[in-house]
Design a protein around this motif. Sequence first.
Motif, PDB file in Angstrom:
ATOM      1  N   LEU A 421       0.867  -1.179   0.151  1.00 13.54           N
ATOM      2  CA  LEU A 421       0.078   0.092   0.026  1.00 13.54           C
ATOM      3  C   LEU A 421       0.848   1.349  -0.049  1.00 13.54           C
ATOM      4  O   LEU A 421       0.608   2.110  -0.480  1.00 13.54           O
ATOM      5  N   LYS A 422       1.928   1.236   0.460  1.00 10.30           N
ATOM      6  CA  LYS A 422       2.862   2.536   0.708  1.00 10.30           C
ATOM      7  C   LYS A 422       3.522   2.689  -0.651  1.00 10.30           C
ATOM      8  O   LYS A 422       3.441   3.762  -1.122  1.00 10.30           O
ATOM      9  N   LEU A 423       3.586   1.783  -1.394  1.00  8.53           N
ATOM     10  CA  LEU A 423       4.270   1.801  -2.818  1.00  8.53           C
ATOM     11  C   LEU A 423       3.045   2.381  -3.755  1.00  8.53           C
ATOM     12  O   LEU A 423       3.466   3.313  -4.499  1.00  8.53           O
ATOM     13  N   ALA A 424       2.170   1.910  -3.457  1.00  7.95           N
ATOM     14  CA  ALA A 424       1.112   2.292  -4.233  1.00  7.95           C
ATOM     15  C   ALA A 424       0.510   3.770  -4.099  1.00  7.95           C
ATOM     16  O   ALA A 424       0.335   4.711  -5.014  1.00  7.95           O
ATOM     17  N   LEU A 425       0.676   4.034  -2.872  1.00 11.39           N
ATOM     18  CA  LEU A 425       0.332   5.504  -2.388  1.00 11.39           C
ATOM     19  C   LEU A 425       1.570   6.525  -3.069  1.00 11.39           C
ATOM     20  O   LEU A 425       1.376   7.564  -3.506  1.00 11.39           O
TER      21      LEU A 425
END
Length: 445
Positions: A421-425
């Motif tokens: 999720l961090k990478l996606a954000l």
Amino acid sequence: MNYLNTFWTWLISIPYLGAFLIGCVVLITINEVIDKISGYKPLHILVTYLAKVIFFQKIDRNRKRYYKTLAAEEFQTWQMNVIKKLYGEQNLVSLFGISYVTAVYSASGSISDSYKNIGELESVEIEDRIKLSGISKRYYRLMGKTIKRPDLAGFVLTTMKRNAAGEITGFVAKMATYKLNVATSHVLEFELYLAYKKYKDRFLRFSKDQMLNRLKMRHNIHTSQREEEILVTGKGRYSLLGVQMLVVYLTEDDKYQVLVIKRSEDVAVRPGYHQFVPSGGFEFFEKEKEINEINIGKNFDVELALYREMVEEIFGEVEFEHNTAGNPVDNIYKHKKVVDLRTWLKEGQANLEFLGSTVDLVTLRHELSFLLLINNKQFSMNQFKLNHEGTNFEEIDIKNLYEKFGKGTKVRLNPTSASLLKLALDNSQTLKDKIGAPSEASVAG
């Protein structure tokens, strides 16, 4: 002889003991008779069976204690402090105000959409020979029945290719069995557990070198390479590459949702944690006897691995999990759900993007991470079905992710899912806007 007869008569006259001794004599006599007639020794078989039952019950109790300790807040805090000292707080992911024992490496913008050929396989030989000893042997025995297919071949990391900015441009892999992954990579968490049981908070007062001297397996990994290489290579271990995908889809009422499961208690890694699906190992699909150079080439396909995990973990297709029927790998691309999705990708109704890789700092395993954004509402009309790895399926509005997994909640998010999720954000402003979480909470760390 008279003395022995007298002694025997006295023994069998003792209440309960006499009945027990007579029963033993009868069993031994019956056992000898059956042995002479059939060659079988039922008493030996019975004793062996009971010993195994007692042994495996003990293993099960020990594994439950291990899982209970790993889930305890005290251990989680202790482990976080150890990882900070070993790898530096600057490498840890922070999401929604919570730190995770993972690091992330973003993909180069030049390959984010062209993920088909990001991997290079350096050899088609499968490494499978390892003599278990010490902690590895103890851990492998502890995991026992949670290891479903130890001889399954998978693709393990050799090195991540990076550009001058440190962004991932590809990876190099080789082949090894899942057993080697368990014995050299997953075992690193068990080694931390043993250090925790032995030293508790005293361990936290040690220097980094003192810690590593007491973590022999991790120490061997660290001493075989420069410090900056540890997190971007697979040297000193056989770490199975993973694949994971954040599936964000549009619903009939114009909301964007994601799929989350709670992991079962009988899986080998992080039981009871919540995670985004699909997620799994980059493994060989064909049956072991079908492993050859042609099939290896077909299986070394990251996109195919994602689709396999999707039909297994989102649609509950059991035959795509163990493939006991020997279905060819091409059947994955022919599956209706995969055909539909690939049609939407071609028509611009969906987008699949390679975000980069997350590395679990506990087990030192990488997971190739993707974002799948589906704008065709037909996907939300599917019936989603759990496989054995999950106990609960949730469809969560992406605007509620902060409320679900933010600081102060008691729900445990798998660290690699948090990193996904961090990478996606970090890589998708559109997704960040859709979530609507406070920016300082969304992208911290």
